[in-house]
Motif scaffolding. Sequence first.
Motif, mmCIF file in Angstrom:
data_model
loop_
_atom_site.group_PDB
_atom_site.id
_atom_site.type_symbol
_atom_site.label_atom_id
_atom_site.label_comp_id
_atom_site.label_asym_id
_atom_site.label_seq_id
_atom_site.Cartn_x
_atom_site.Cartn_y
_atom_site.Cartn_z
ATOM 1 N N ILE A 86 0.719 -1.483 0.151
ATOM 2 C CA ILE A 86 0.079 -0.156 -0.199
ATOM 3 C C ILE A 86 0.860 1.517 -0.039
ATOM 4 N N CYS A 87 0.226 2.105 -0.965
ATOM 5 C CA CYS A 87 1.659 3.425 -1.178
ATOM 6 C C CYS A 87 1.292 4.185 0.468
ATOM 7 N N SER A 88 1.958 4.655 0.785
ATOM 8 C CA SER A 88 1.413 5.521 2.005
ATOM 9 C C SER A 88 1.634 7.055 1.695
ATOM 10 N N GLY A 89 1.604 7.618 0.245
ATOM 11 C CA GLY A 89 1.184 8.905 0.421
ATOM 12 C C GLY A 89 -0.074 8.925 0.545
ATOM 13 N N CYS A 90 -1.008 7.958 -0.511
ATOM 14 C CA CYS A 90 -2.340 7.809 -0.425
ATOM 15 C C CYS A 90 -3.097 6.556 -0.471
ATOM 16 N N GLY A 91 -2.689 6.290 0.442
ATOM 17 C CA GLY A 91 -3.205 4.501 0.962
ATOM 18 C C GLY A 91 -3.695 3.722 -0.273
ATOM 19 N N GLN A 146 0.556 7.859 -8.926
ATOM 20 C CA GLN A 146 0.222 9.349 -8.594
ATOM 21 C C GLN A 146 1.176 10.082 -7.354
ATOM 22 N N CYS A 147 1.808 9.162 -6.312
ATOM 23 C CA CYS A 147 2.771 9.932 -5.141
ATOM 24 C C CYS A 147 4.408 9.216 -6.259
ATOM 25 N N GLY A 148 5.012 8.582 -7.269
ATOM 26 C CA GLY A 148 6.100 8.989 -7.747
ATOM 27 C C GLY A 148 5.869 7.374 -6.840
HETATM 28 ZN ZN LIG Z 1 0.927 6.717 -3.728
#
Ligand SMILES: [Zn+2]
Length: 417
Positions: free
Chosen positions: A45-50, A87-89
């Motif tokens: 899971i991306c820590s930026g956008c969840g 989205q967050c790289g």
């Molecule tokens: Zn993200």
Amino acid sequence: MQLKTILNRVENYKSFVYANVRWVNGASRPTIEVEIQPRKNGRPICSGCGEVRPGYDRLPPRRFEFVPLWGITIFFVYAMRRVDCPQCGKKVEKVPWCDGKNHLTTTYRWFLAGWAKRLSWQDVARSFHTSWENVFRSVKHAVFWGVAHRTLDRIGAIGVDEIQWRKGPRFLTLVYQIDDGMKRLLWVARERTEKSLRGFFDILSDEVRTGIRFVASDMWQPYLNVIAEQAGQAIHVLDRFHIMKKMGNAIDKVRAAEARRLKEDGYEPVLKRSRWLLLKRRHNLTDNETVRLSELLKYNLQSVESHLLREDFQRFWEYKSPAWADKFLGQWCERTMRTKLEPMKKVARTLLSHRPLILNWFRAKGTISSGTVEGLNVKAKLTLRKAYGFRTYEAAEIALYHTLADLPEPTFTHRFC
Ligand SMILES: [Zn+2]
């Protein structure tokens, strides 16, 4: 039963499993490392956008400290994955046992914060072989979480109080909720200016602010101004605790001045250790102290005179009818104004100029108990005095919220302390 089995019972993660458990040889303290692995086919899971995102690579393994067991330090070991997020790289994945770059697991932080309610921060650090900073950060985390999740509705009565502080700001402004069944600290701010108190009203919705029915405070003008401006609908009470505190301070001044004068005139320093005798209410005195007090009374000193005035004033609080109370107040002040006790006269003048607010005490009777603000004030002072080892205002503020604000906590599947 294996350690892994126990861990699965007390701390289970949906997308991760406990793997190898090993005793660490040669560590300075007994240490166990528990390896964590992602579940098969579990995507990071991306820590930026969840959001679930495709994996990119894996970082070297990191250790996360968990709640110690039998005096053994426990570390989780996990190699964080990085995701390639549209989205967050490129971002490190989000894991359930800790947030951000923290090397303490969230469970361990709540554990330390829980103990920090019962012990001083230094004691907690010593007991669990960790640093004072780790305890401080854990408490701070608990307080931030709690403040973000607390509800501030249905506040009927508040008490505004100030506390002396030795470093940085000289005073702290505290606001308590003093409703029946809900007594807690709501607000801490630096100094005792209008701004200090206005900050409190700023965190309330208009509905809650205008719903406040009683405000208890002392006679500090900036507080009076802000209360009139922000809670004009409430019955504002100058409460017993603060008024008697003012009188106690006045007695202190009379005694100090008198002791100085007596010494200059070459008299025995009879007042030297008598401060507590004079400040104590008569029925709280021990037999021995009563003897000493009566010796002291023989001198017919100014301190004694002011002590008796204070003792007499206690009757004020016993009145049922505001009209009689008002009459008594007038007579008491008149009598005090005829003495030579400058500090007591100052109190009398202050009382007279705040007469309506003081008489509100009788209108609020039964709703605001005098002991409430006093009790919270004692607890707050104790918190500040206790050997927390803090040097900064921030730490003091955090400690006050932690011990007095009755903050909520998340629901845990297992309570570690
Ligand atoms: Zn993200």
